[in-house]
Design a protein around this motif. Structure first.
Motif, PDB file in Angstrom:
ATOM      1  N   THR A 127      -8.320  -9.592  -0.242  1.00 19.59           N
ATOM      2  CA  THR A 127      -7.459  -8.788   0.331  1.00 19.59           C
ATOM      3  C   THR A 127      -6.033  -8.685  -0.189  1.00 19.59           C
ATOM      4  O   THR A 127      -5.630  -9.693  -0.360  1.00 19.59           O
ATOM      5  CB  THR A 127      -7.327  -9.083   2.081  1.00 19.59           C
ATOM      6  OG1 THR A 127      -8.444  -8.838   2.701  1.00 19.59           O
ATOM      7  CG2 THR A 127      -6.425  -7.999   2.763  1.00 19.59           C
ATOM      8  N   ILE A 128      -5.368  -7.391  -0.541  1.00 15.10           N
ATOM      9  CA  ILE A 128      -4.303  -7.415  -1.550  1.00 15.10           C
ATOM     10  C   ILE A 128      -3.179  -7.436  -0.252  1.00 15.10           C
ATOM     11  O   ILE A 128      -3.355  -6.893   0.560  1.00 15.10           O
ATOM     12  CB  ILE A 128      -4.223  -6.166  -2.119  1.00 15.10           C
ATOM     13  CG1 ILE A 128      -5.460  -6.094  -3.208  1.00 15.10           C
ATOM     14  CG2 ILE A 128      -2.894  -6.016  -2.698  1.00 15.10           C
ATOM     15  CD1 ILE A 128      -5.205  -4.988  -3.941  1.00 15.10           C
ATOM     16  N   PRO A 129      -2.224  -8.317  -0.473  1.00  8.02           N
ATOM     17  CA  PRO A 129      -0.958  -8.437   0.575  1.00  8.02           C
ATOM     18  C   PRO A 129      -0.157  -7.307   0.608  1.00  8.02           C
ATOM     19  O   PRO A 129      -0.252  -6.510  -0.664  1.00  8.02           O
ATOM     20  CB  PRO A 129      -0.446  -9.718  -0.151  1.00  8.02           C
ATOM     21  CG  PRO A 129      -1.368 -10.400  -1.013  1.00  8.02           C
ATOM     22  CD  PRO A 129      -2.114  -9.533  -1.498  1.00  8.02           C
ATOM     23  N   PRO A 130       0.605  -7.074   1.690  1.00 14.31           N
ATOM     24  CA  PRO A 130       1.380  -5.698   1.746  1.00 14.31           C
ATOM     25  C   PRO A 130       2.355  -5.841   0.489  1.00 14.31           C
ATOM     26  O   PRO A 130       2.835  -6.816   0.117  1.00 14.31           O
ATOM     27  CB  PRO A 130       2.005  -5.838   3.032  1.00 14.31           C
ATOM     28  CG  PRO A 130       1.133  -6.892   3.964  1.00 14.31           C
ATOM     29  CD  PRO A 130       0.218  -8.002   2.907  1.00 14.31           C
ATOM     30  N   GLU A 131       2.710  -4.371   0.412  1.00 20.41           N
ATOM     31  CA  GLU A 131       3.832  -4.393  -0.661  1.00 20.41           C
ATOM     32  C   GLU A 131       5.159  -5.156  -0.264  1.00 20.41           C
ATOM     33  O   GLU A 131       5.296  -5.028   0.933  1.00 20.41           O
ATOM     34  CB  GLU A 131       4.132  -2.808  -0.844  1.00 20.41           C
ATOM     35  CG  GLU A 131       4.910  -2.570  -2.346  1.00 20.41           C
ATOM     36  CD  GLU A 131       4.327  -3.197  -3.469  1.00 20.41           C
ATOM     37  OE1 GLU A 131       4.689  -4.449  -4.110  1.00 20.41           O
ATOM     38  OE2 GLU A 131       3.472  -2.557  -4.010  1.00 20.41           O
TER      39      GLU A 131
END
Length: 416
Positions: A188-192
């Motif tokens: 999962t890509i972390p939030p910007e």
């Protein structure tokens, strides 16, 4: 009568205490008894047990002497300079025994004799205290030096730098490309905006997931700490908006002496209900976390493209941060300069000039465009061209703002 006055002679000898006993001719000619032979050796001295014990004692003495010599020369070899002229790195894996370590060292040419290294480590009682890790062995390091290095646990340290202003996607690319790290990237890509901009030091084998987890934890701690010490009259509703604006400030300028003033411009505009009109938000809306290609300018037509991030068209802040802000940008937004500035534009020297009124700002823009034209003409002359190359479409906002992005270009063609 004394027939032998001298008291000596072969014949007629007598003891002083007794009478003289005459001998017959046969007795006189009979040889006298000589010295008796030595007595025979006892059976005990001739037994096999005694012979064996004598042999055993001799062997013990020889072994002691040989062991002493071996110990002396072994200790000399243990402490003398090693065979490697250039040194090397060496990995001690977890749960690896001294014998295997010694054999690997010998195969790599870092020690001259694996047996001496193994025995030296065990003789000093260090066979159970060698720590796993990757070690930098110096040229000519002795076996003792190598042992002490493995005891210390001072492994080779690697560095991974996440600069300010990278997007999460760009930061994760750096993590993925670091060969000294192990394991897969997070699914999962972390939030910007949620990753710390920092230099992390780690040992080989540290996992990529651990690095990302640390970047997330460090950024959260930093944001919470700066937010807690914000100015009381800050016109920002929550931490999320705080990080969003800090990310815009981060992309607008890299100069520490003007971050707080850039932050003040945006905060003043928010307080007055004015659009932020920041070029970096246009870029993020068009290219997302991948970032704009280096040779791609912002065109006038880009300003008119509707995206959730285009602050030339939307009011207030974009829905998410557009990059990972560093401490300086966060602190600039939390405690901005006290000014009435509403505009800024590039000064042509890597910084910006600020203005509180539209009239003053337009004059600054005109000066910047004149400087751009002059620089273009000089570049054309230097390259042998008779005229300067045509500029791309004007990206001027054409309204009351002209803050115009991370280069501050209110009427040019460059952008970050």
């Amino acid at each position: 009568m004394n027939t032998n006055p001298g008291g000596s002679g072969e014949f007629g000898q007598r003891q002083a205490q007794g009478p003289i006993v005459p001998k017959t001719a046969a007795e006189a000619l009979r040889p006298e008894a000589g010295t008796p032979p030595p007595s025979k050796r006892s059976r005990a001295s001739r037994s096999q047990v005694v012979v064996f014990l004598n042999f055993l004692l001799s062997m013990v003495i020889l072994i002691v002497l040989a062991s002493g010599a071996a110990l002396y020369f072994g200790m000399q070899a243990f402490v003398e300079p090693g065979p490697s002229a250039n040194g090397d790195t060496f990995m001690v894996k977890p749960n690896t025994g001294v014998q295997e370590i010694a054999e690997q060292l010998e195969r790599r040419g870092l020690v001259s004799d694996a047996r001496i290294f193994r025995l030296g480590v065990r003789a000093t009682g260090n066979d159970s205290v060698l720590k796993p890790g990757e070690y930098a062995i110096k040229p000519r390091a002795s076996m003792r030096d190598i042992m002490e290095l493995f005891k210390s646990g001072k492994s080779v340290m690697y560095s991974l730098t996440i600069p300010e202003g990278l997007t999460v996607e760009q930061a994760l690319q750096r993590v993925a490309q670091e060969d000294a790290l192990s394991g897969d990237m997070p699914k999962t890509i972390p939030p910007e905006g949620s990753l710390a901009t920092d230099t992390l030091r780690f040992t080989r084998g540290y996992s990529r997931q651990q690095i990302v987890d640390k970047l997330l934890a460090d950024q959260k701690k930093l944001v919470d700490d700066v937010w807690e010490h914000r100015a009381p009259d800050l016109p920002i509703a929550n931490v999320q908006d705080f990080v969003i604006l800090a990310s815009i400030v981060e992309k607008e300028t890299g100069r520490g002496d003007e971050r707080s003033r850039v932050a003040a411009v945006f905060l003043n505009r928010l307080a007055k209900g004015m659009r932020l009109q920041s070029d970096p938000t246009i870029i993020y809306g068009l290219f997302g976390g991948k970032g704009k290609p280096a040779d791609r300018p912002i065109y006038q037509s880009d300003i008119d493209k509707q995206t959730p991030y285009n602050t030339y068209l939307i009011k207030g802040l974009p829905p998410t941060p557009i990059a990972n802000p560093g401490r300086a940008a966060l602190e600039a937004v939390a405690n901005p300069s006290k000014t009435d500035d509403l505009y800024f534009v590039a000064d042509g020297n890597g910084g910006h000039v600020f203005a509180a009124t539209l009239e003053e700002h337009n004059q600054n823009v005109a000066r910047y465009r004149t400087l751009q034209k002059k620089q273009a003409d000089e570049a054309a002359k230097a390259s042998g061209q008779t005229t300067a190359p045509a500029a791309p479409e004007d990206n001027s906002a054409g309204d009351d703002s002209g803050t115009s992005g991370d280069t501050g270009d209110a009427g040019g063609d460059t952008a970050q």
